[in-house]
Scaffold this active site. Structure first.
Site, mmCIF file in Angstrom:
data_model
loop_
_atom_site.group_PDB
_atom_site.id
_atom_site.type_symbol
_atom_site.label_atom_id
_atom_site.label_comp_id
_atom_site.label_asym_id
_atom_site.label_seq_id
_atom_site.Cartn_x
_atom_site.Cartn_y
_atom_site.Cartn_z
ATOM 1 N N GLY A 113 0.834 -1.206 0.000
ATOM 2 C CA GLY A 113 0.000 0.000 0.000
ATOM 3 C C GLY A 113 0.863 1.249 0.000
ATOM 4 N NE ARG B 225 -2.498 -3.940 -0.534
ATOM 5 C CZ ARG B 225 -1.892 -3.404 0.529
ATOM 6 N NH1 ARG B 225 -0.764 -3.892 0.962
ATOM 7 N NH2 ARG B 225 -2.437 -2.380 1.164
ATOM 8 N N GLY C 88 6.205 -2.384 3.439
ATOM 9 C CA GLY C 88 5.808 -2.832 4.770
ATOM 10 C C GLY C 88 6.205 -4.279 5.006
ATOM 11 N N GLY D 77 4.966 -7.224 4.152
ATOM 12 C CA GLY D 77 4.971 -8.131 2.998
ATOM 13 C C GLY D 77 6.200 -7.903 2.140
ATOM 14 C CG ASP E 118 -1.051 -0.791 8.586
ATOM 15 O OD1 ASP E 118 -1.895 0.110 8.536
ATOM 16 O OD2 ASP E 118 -1.002 -1.729 7.766
ATOM 17 C CG HIS F 32 -3.268 -5.490 7.971
ATOM 18 N ND1 HIS F 32 -2.190 -6.313 7.830
ATOM 19 C CD2 HIS F 32 -4.292 -6.120 7.368
ATOM 20 C CE1 HIS F 32 -2.544 -7.399 7.166
ATOM 21 N NE2 HIS F 32 -3.817 -7.299 6.866
HETATM 22 O O1 F6P Z 1 -1.169 -1.530 5.128
HETATM 23 C C1 F6P Z 1 -1.735 -0.293 4.908
HETATM 24 C C2 F6P Z 1 -3.234 -0.429 4.805
HETATM 25 O O2 F6P Z 1 -3.777 0.859 4.583
HETATM 26 C C3 F6P Z 1 -3.919 -1.094 5.990
HETATM 27 O O3 F6P Z 1 -4.093 -0.217 7.071
HETATM 28 C C4 F6P Z 1 -5.195 -1.565 5.358
HETATM 29 O O4 F6P Z 1 -5.692 -2.683 6.045
HETATM 30 C C5 F6P Z 1 -4.773 -1.944 3.969
HETATM 31 O O5 F6P Z 1 -3.571 -1.246 3.706
HETATM 32 C C6 F6P Z 1 -5.770 -1.601 2.890
HETATM 33 O O6 F6P Z 1 -5.300 -2.129 1.708
HETATM 34 P P1 F6P Z 1 -5.764 -1.691 0.255
HETATM 35 O O7 F6P Z 1 -5.233 -0.317 -0.017
HETATM 36 O O8 F6P Z 1 -5.186 -2.716 -0.637
HETATM 37 O O9 F6P Z 1 -7.258 -1.688 0.279
#
Ligand code: F6P
Length: 377
Positions: A12, A74, A110, A112, A135, A179
């Site tokens: 993200g 991702r 992050g 991952g 996070d 998260h």
């Molecule tokens: O890891 C950052 C984050 O914003 C988390 O807080 C949240 O759970 C996730 O990414 C949301 O992911 P995406 O942007 O793929 O919806």
């Protein structure tokens, strides 16, 4: 040119990524005579060999920009969806690394991304990582960049929700990202003076929350702000998901199946997919139990957007420039961690696959309790 380095942003997006790219790039180019190329859209762009030259002008005017000029995704190198298949693209990444004669690949990401970078390191590449995420859950670093900006945004939201909750004598349940970790909800909840803070690390009892809200009403405070982390779970839900995860694990072991349907994979008991429903359900339950009107506000991606805070720009610049120094010294296979006012090179095997959640004895938890905040337990 002394060295050639590649850089990508994965996972993200997070405020401060561009400040970090600039920090790595300016120090690499200006102080250490290196050449830097960026790969677009994380590991997917590296597979497609989609590059952008990061020099001089490309590194200017980006310090204050949110998001990432490189784009992100991702995708994982070893499990990349291609058409209707999922393919291990590690070899393609290795080939492209060598095609550009890289001495090192810098991965900004992050938890991952730390894992993926570690895999590439084991496959034979020189990698170095920086810890970013709103996070704040990357292991072995004091803090990640992006967290401070998101903390400011979530705190401001709580501040604003106070006046409307107060005017209507309502409960407002505000869902905050994070998260599986409660750092953001806890930090913003304390800074914004939320009356209840719910985090994944402390399963909550809805009756205790209702009691705390009713006690406020009896004391003449007819509104309450409940800051709930997207990963927070009730005691019942927590137990149910742990049991489901155990069952799933046993099932998987039995089948020894490697290609289980991911849609049925409930092995992560804190999956925020569940928490989204939890927030709405909690709001309804609180209405029923207290007789007060309740509303839900989900802050969502607004927490990741916009201008990075000065603290994040400073942190990202510190880590980015240190990263270039480490590369100059030939120090690879590490994450550039924030340690106090300094930095530390932490071997990737100590970071990959680990997650930093809020310890139950963390001072912030004690602080929240001492100002009378209900933590749902
Ligand atoms: O890891 C950052 C984050 O914003 C988390 O807080 C949240 O759970 C996730 O990414 C949301 O992911 P995406 O942007 O793929 O919806």
């Amino acid at each position: 040119m002394d060295k050639y380095i590649g850089i990508l942003t994965a996972g993200g997006d997070s405020p401060g990524l561009n400040a970090a790219i600039r920090g790595v790039g300016k120090a690499a180019e200006g102080a250490f005579n290196m050449r830097v190329i960026g790969f677009r859209d994380g590991f997917r762009g590296m597979v497609g060999n989609r590059t952008i030259r990061l020099e001089g002008a490309a590194l200017s005017g980006i310090l204050t920009l949110g998001g990432t000029i490189l784009g992100t995704s991702r995708d994982k190198p070893h499990k990349m969806p291609v058409g209707d298949r999922v393919i291990d693209m590690t070899d393609v990444i290795m080939d492209n690394y060598h095609q550009h004669h890289l001495d090192c690949l810098v991965c900004l990401g992050g938890g991952g991304t730390q894992k993926n970078a570690f895999r590439l390191m084991k496959a034979g590449l020189n990698v170095i990582t920086l810890p970013k995420t709103i996070d704040n859950d990357v292991a072995m670093t004091d803090v990640t960049f992006g967290f401070d900006t998101a903390l400011n945004i979530a705190t401001e939201a709580i501040d604003r929700l106070h006046s409307t909750a107060h005017s209507h004598h309502r409960i407002i349940v505000v869902e905050i990202m994070g998260h599986n970790a409660g750092w953001l909800a806890l930090g913003a909840g304390i800074a914004g003076g939320a009356d209840v803070i719910l985090i994944p690390e402390i399963p909550y009892d809805v009756r205790k929350i209702a009691d705390a809200i009713l006690a406020r009403s009896r004391g003449g405070k007819h509104f309450s702000i409940v800051a709930i982390s997207e990963g927070a779970l009730s005691i019942e839900e927590h137990a149910r998901l742990l049991a489901a995860a155990e069952e799933q694990k046993a099932e998987k072991k039995k089948k020894k199946s490697k290609d289980a349907d991911p849609a049925k994979d409930h092995s992560d008991p804190y999956d925020p997919g569940y928490a989204e429903n939890n927030t709405a359900r909690l709001s309804r339950q609180l209405e029923e139990l207290t007789g007060l009107e309740a509303r839900v506000t989900i802050l969502g991606h607004v927490q990741r957007g916009g201008i990075p805070s000065p603290a994040d720009r400073l942190l990202a610049t510190r880590l980015g420039t240190a990263c270039a120094s480490y590369i100059n010294d030939g120090r690879y296979g590490v994450m550039v961690a924030a340690r106090g006012d300094g930095v530390e090179a932490v071997p990737l095997d100590q970071v990959a696959g680990k997650r930093k959640v809020v310890p139950l004895d963390h001072p912030w938890i004690e602080t929240a309790r001492l100002v009378g905040t209900n933590l749902g337990d």
